[in-house]
Design an enzyme around this catalytic site. Structure first.
Site, PDB file in Angstrom:
ATOM      1  N   PHE A  82      31.516  21.832  22.200  1.00 15.82           N
ATOM      2  CA  PHE A  82      31.197  22.789  23.260  1.00 15.82           C
ATOM      3  C   PHE A  82      31.624  22.291  24.634  1.00 15.82           C
ATOM      4  O   PHE A  82      31.837  23.064  25.547  1.00 15.82           O
ATOM      5  CB  PHE A  82      29.685  23.037  23.288  1.00 15.82           C
ATOM      6  CG  PHE A  82      28.891  21.790  23.486  1.00 15.82           C
ATOM      7  CD1 PHE A  82      28.692  21.254  24.751  1.00 15.82           C
ATOM      8  CD2 PHE A  82      28.346  21.123  22.399  1.00 15.82           C
ATOM      9  CE1 PHE A  82      27.985  20.087  24.932  1.00 15.82           C
ATOM     10  CE2 PHE A  82      27.636  19.953  22.571  1.00 15.82           C
ATOM     11  CZ  PHE A  82      27.457  19.431  23.836  1.00 15.82           C
ATOM     12  N   GLY A  83      31.687  20.975  24.815  1.00 17.85           N
ATOM     13  CA  GLY A  83      31.936  20.412  26.134  1.00 17.85           C
ATOM     14  C   GLY A  83      31.038  19.219  26.362  1.00 17.85           C
ATOM     15  O   GLY A  83      30.707  18.493  25.422  1.00 17.85           O
ATOM     16  N   ASP A 198      22.428  27.757  13.411  1.00 21.00           N
ATOM     17  CA  ASP A 198      23.027  26.436  13.645  1.00 21.00           C
ATOM     18  C   ASP A 198      21.957  25.358  13.719  1.00 21.00           C
ATOM     19  O   ASP A 198      21.997  24.489  14.582  1.00 21.00           O
ATOM     20  CB  ASP A 198      23.866  26.448  14.925  1.00 21.00           C
ATOM     21  CG  ASP A 198      24.905  25.321  14.943  1.00 21.00           C
ATOM     22  OD1 ASP A 198      25.260  24.819  13.853  1.00 21.00           O
ATOM     23  OD2 ASP A 198      25.356  24.942  16.032  1.00 21.00           O
TER      24      ASP A 198
END
Length: 377
Positions: A82-83, A198
């Site tokens: 995601f970063g 998730d």
């Protein structure tokens, strides 16, 4: 955070609104974050304001850059697909926060950013991470959360440095019960229900006292309503946690989350990773390794995390493994409802183990577990 696309191709933007199997009707641009939402949440304490308005604060990029000292390396908490996540201090309130800066070229796109803002702005529970605000300046996408000082459950289970404290049995059951309560809120309190999609150890964050909170809602979806039995969608999640029927068909149900929770519970009990290719052949996949052992109670003690050093209650181990075994059943209708998982784990968490007064003894017979309903949701 290890997202992957199991099958199918990404849908083109022009077809999003036409695709019958598209993700939920989430606003398609950041301006709609300021509009009312028809998403309704049953009241769960005073934090649920009863309003459909987005409650998250809007930050400028400059404010968040200042909070993280221009995203300095020594403020970095972690990173994934995601970063990056940085620790920061908001000048306006002096509050310590965690700031997730989405990689503009990464796996988490604008849609997932919007889903996360919407979900965490409207859903509030002690076992869900609190979203403080977001930034959508230009092409910058940042999310601001409450800071969770103890990191993730994964940080305390896997690849621990020698000087790090190992989780004891009581703490593990407390974390398991709390995570299950967060999932129960999504399934049973939110209206319509929310499928997390998730659930994994790296998405369970720990506050002071090892209080668990579910985080990262970019893949969350609104569950089936009315007479519908499932939601059809492209298959996304994390390898090793994805329910088999969802991976094969793209048909998502609340029981898909229950499977993922079962994998997490197995990790908590065994200390093993969901997928670990460094282990011997036949032991790479945690569920595949555990299934034959579930059938022989004499081998249950082999499944306890060696890091516990035998300091766990034999009865509690049996019962926790029985709950995990039911959650990872291949047939979704054989898995328990999350409410029943909460009941069982809350009971186990209340049975405090004291190694001084309760020395470990090899159990002679399997103990019973609270009976669970297995109705199809």
């Amino acid at each position: 955070m290890g997202w992957f696309l199991c099958s199918g191709k990404s849908k083109k933007k022009a077809k999003k609104d036409q695709d019958k199997k598209s993700d939920d009707q989430i606003p398609s641009n950041t301006e709609k974050l300021k509009t009312n939402s028809s998403f309704d949440v049953k009241k769960e304490g005073p934090k649920d304001g009863g309003s459909g308005h987005i409650a998250a604060h809007t930050f400028t990029f400059r404010e968040l850059a200042t909070a993280t000292k221009n995203f300095r390396a020594d403020c970095l908490l972690g990173e994934g697909g995601f970063g990056r996540v940085y620790k920061g201090r908001l000048e306006s309130t002096n509050q310590i926060v965690a700031i997730k800066q989405l990689d503009r070229n990464g796996l988490q796109g604008n849609r997932e950013f919007l889903v996360e803002v919407l979900m965490l702005s409207l859903l509030h529970h002690p076992n869900l991470v609190n979203l403080i605000g977001y930034c959508a300046d230009g092409d910058q996408r940042l999310l601001v959360y409450e800071y969770m000082p103890l990191g993730s459950l994964e940080d305390h289970l896997h690849d621990l440095p020698p000087d790090k404290r190992r989780l004891d049995w009581n703490t593990r059951m407390k974390i398991a019960a709390g995570a299950a309560k967060g999932l129960e809120y999504l399934h049973d309190k939110a209206n319509p229900p929310v499928i997390y999609r998730d659930l994994k150890c790296s998405n369970i964050l720990l506050d002071e006292g090892y209080h668990p909170k579910l985080s990262d809602f970019g893949l969350a979806k609104l569950g089936p309503v009315g007479d519908k039995t499932h939601v059809s969608t492209r298959v996304m999640g994390t390898y090793g946690y994805c329910a088999p029927e969802y991976a094969m068909t793209g048909q998502l149900t609340l029981k898909s989350d229950v499977y993922s929770f079962g994998v997490v519970l197995l990790e908590i009990i065994t200390g093993r990773k969901a997928i670990d290719n460094s282990r011997a052949a036949g032991e790479h996949n945690l569920v595949a390794w555990a299934r034959p052992l579930f059938k022989d109670r004499r081998k249950f003690s082999q499944m306890a995390d060696p890091m516990l050093q035998g300091q766990y209650p034999a009865r509690g181990l049996y019962q926790a493994l029985a709950v995990a075994a039911m959650c990872v059943q291949e047939q979704p209708n054989m898995r328990p409802l999350i409410a029943d998982v909460v009941t069982a784990l809350t009971y186990l968490a209340s049975q405090k183990y004291d190694p001084e007064t309760q020395p470990v003894q090899r159990p002679s017979s399997a103990s019973s577990t609270p009976r669970m309903r297995r109705e199809q949701r």
